[in-house]
Design an enzyme around this catalytic site. Sequence first.
Site, short mmCIF file in Angstrom:
data_model
loop_
_atom_site.label_atom_id
_atom_site.label_comp_id
_atom_site.label_asym_id
_atom_site.label_seq_id
_atom_site.Cartn_x
_atom_site.Cartn_y
_atom_site.Cartn_z
CG ASP A 187 21.14 11.59 35.09
OD1 ASP A 187 21.56 11.62 36.26
OD2 ASP A 187 21.70 12.19 34.16
CG HIS A 247 24.92 11.20 36.10
ND1 HIS A 247 24.14 12.27 36.48
CD2 HIS A 247 26.16 11.69 35.90
CE1 HIS A 247 24.88 13.37 36.49
NE2 HIS A 247 26.12 13.05 36.15
CD GLU A 311 27.93 16.52 36.46
OE1 GLU A 311 27.96 17.77 36.49
OE2 GLU A 311 26.86 15.89 36.37
#
Length: 752
Positions: A187, A247, A311
């Site tokens: 991440d 990420h 995301e």
Amino acid sequence: MIGKSYIFHLFLFLLILPDSIYSQDNICLIPQVESMVRKKGTLSIERLESIHFPDEWKNTGNLLVSDLKELANLSVMVNASNPSIHVKKVKMQEPEMYMLEITKQGIIIEAGDQTGMIHAFSTLLQLILGSEGKELPRIIIHDKPRFSYRGVMIDCSRHFWTIEQLKKYTKQLAFFKLNTLHLHLTDNQGWRLYLDQYPDLAFKGTYYRTFEDLSGHYYRKSELQELINYAAMYGIEIIPEIDLPGHMLAALAAYPELGCTGGPYEVWRQWGVADDVLCAGNDQVLKFLEDVYGELIEIFPSEYIHVGGDECPKVRWEKCPKCQARIKALGLKSDKNHSKEERLQSFVINHIEKFLNDHGRQIIGWDEILEGGLAPNATVMSWRGESGGIEAAKQKHDVIMTPNTYLYFDYYQAKDTENEPFGIGGYLPMERVYSYEPMPASLTPEEQQYIKGVQANLWTEYIATFSHAQYMVLPRWAALCEVQWSTPDKKNYEDFLSRLPRLIKWYDAEGYNYAKHVFDVKAEFTPNPADGTLDITLTTIDNAPIHYTLDGTEPTSTSPVYDGALKIKENADFSAIAIRPTGNSRVVSEKIDFSKSSMKPIVANQPVNKQYEFKGVSTLVDGLKGNGNYKTGRWIAFRGNDMDVTIDLKQPTEISSVAISTCVEKGDWVFDTRGLSVEVSEDGTNFTKVASEAYPAMKETDKNGVYDHKLTFTPVTAQYVKVIASPEKSIPEWHGGKSYPGFLFVDEITIN
């Protein structure tokens, strides 16, 4: 023989629980089995001296025998010629099925595969731990899982977990008959996997900067293979996740040429969603991904490989010449459903899916992989509610249900967050976990076949120790496993609670850190407009005596004993506690404030948001004020339309002010109101506006939390009061959700 530790914990829970729980006719298993037939008689545990396994299951069998010794202090000799526990491999109709029979002479276990045998041992271990130390009931159990995929995810990027800790995690999963452990390995905050072709992913792509610190905070291939082999012995498959194309700051910090701007980049020491992502127009990025996933599949034998896909902001791609050139070359166009940049993300996902498919693997991705068009063979993990999973199933794609509203175990377990370990927010008590039904009723029977399983997730931004991680998942895993394993007709929450203490005895014996909310007083607060009271109903898992106070003092054994619904008619500082010989529960407290609107009839003139409706508009006049956590049920939400409610004061009443509170969490698209107005009426039909006020759009620098708004006006007499609050219709440009409607969370409407 049963050891001293077992006797101690048995004695402890005999003190806590009613005798009926330990009746021989009350066999407590979690998850609930498919079928169980009770026969007369028992089997003495002392007769369990030997066991026989099929040769191909010996290694796992030896591990299970060691667990019997460790957890139940029961020693048995392996592969004796005349065993008291006989494990047989037989043909079964479905994977993971097993049969367990306890006779007067011994125990017979039949399974079609090794995983079925492991599940049978989990059942047997619970029976032994739940027995009275001498006898097992004679029973025949036939059992199989409802879903083929039963998993949990643990985030290894935000905080690092050692291989030994992950082994302990895996062993706990087997006890609950789960079969999948999903590791979130990378991440923005850390890349936790050493790869031969890109060593700097581990050396530079981690939060820790010195070699001494760094050396302990990424996984070597040999360590992961050790974990994979250990998990396989317990029937657990490990699925790795390398999140793309967002990420990825940890990777960009190590190899900045993979980003749109070229950097420099730093591993994030904060949480949230970063704008810097992999450059989708760079051919070097595609080679990087093939290299990374090529090494990944050499380590992990799992059929599924998780590619993340969630995301991923598109702001860099919108301005990146390489990305725009790729969009043009591919002929990608924006339409009413997807932007051309979303379709570019789909290109990246499709590229890596083809690579993995060519190597005999399948991809799983978070539900954002639906954006821009779903890869042909992808399995969708639906986390933003169920809508992504429903859409994917309708498109005939396999689905794993993991909605955050039911299955994000980093959410708080109690409304009283001040007395909880620090968390990310939210509110997810065990009862809500247990209530989850993974099969959407909106799907046809054919479409429901694509719902393959259920997974709970533990994100670890705020979970820095393994003890804290255990606290967040135990005992919620017990509720989870029954959702995953047992059919709906076998589920009953009150019955589940009666079975739960047997498992908690195991937690104590193993020294696990677990949440004890289940032993707290459960308080239900119900507005009663007919009587003008707030009715409080109190219960405990074991009917322990409940003592309460109404003056703000902490209740003790000398405080009044609860013996029926409390009817509160005026301001009160309520507290309650369960008192047991083994110790008291935590104190449950609520401040109750009455105003002229409290416990009055209220109707909504426009819809409440279904996702956050909770108990409906009566929440707005129940005298209870919500805290900064909008998911506790004390707030209700509106999105796309105003909060527009009418309160009946039941008689003409003089009023001069109306106040509301809102809860703001901008990162979750939850904003303050843009306006508040008050209208009054004598007949409930013809209304006159008496006050209104507009509020500016929120700025990026505005704080999250509770906002109070109050309108004061010249006193008027009215029976009906209409209160209207407007949500943010278009989220500001500075926000990732710009132009979309925001949520408005409102709590108590106070009229005076």
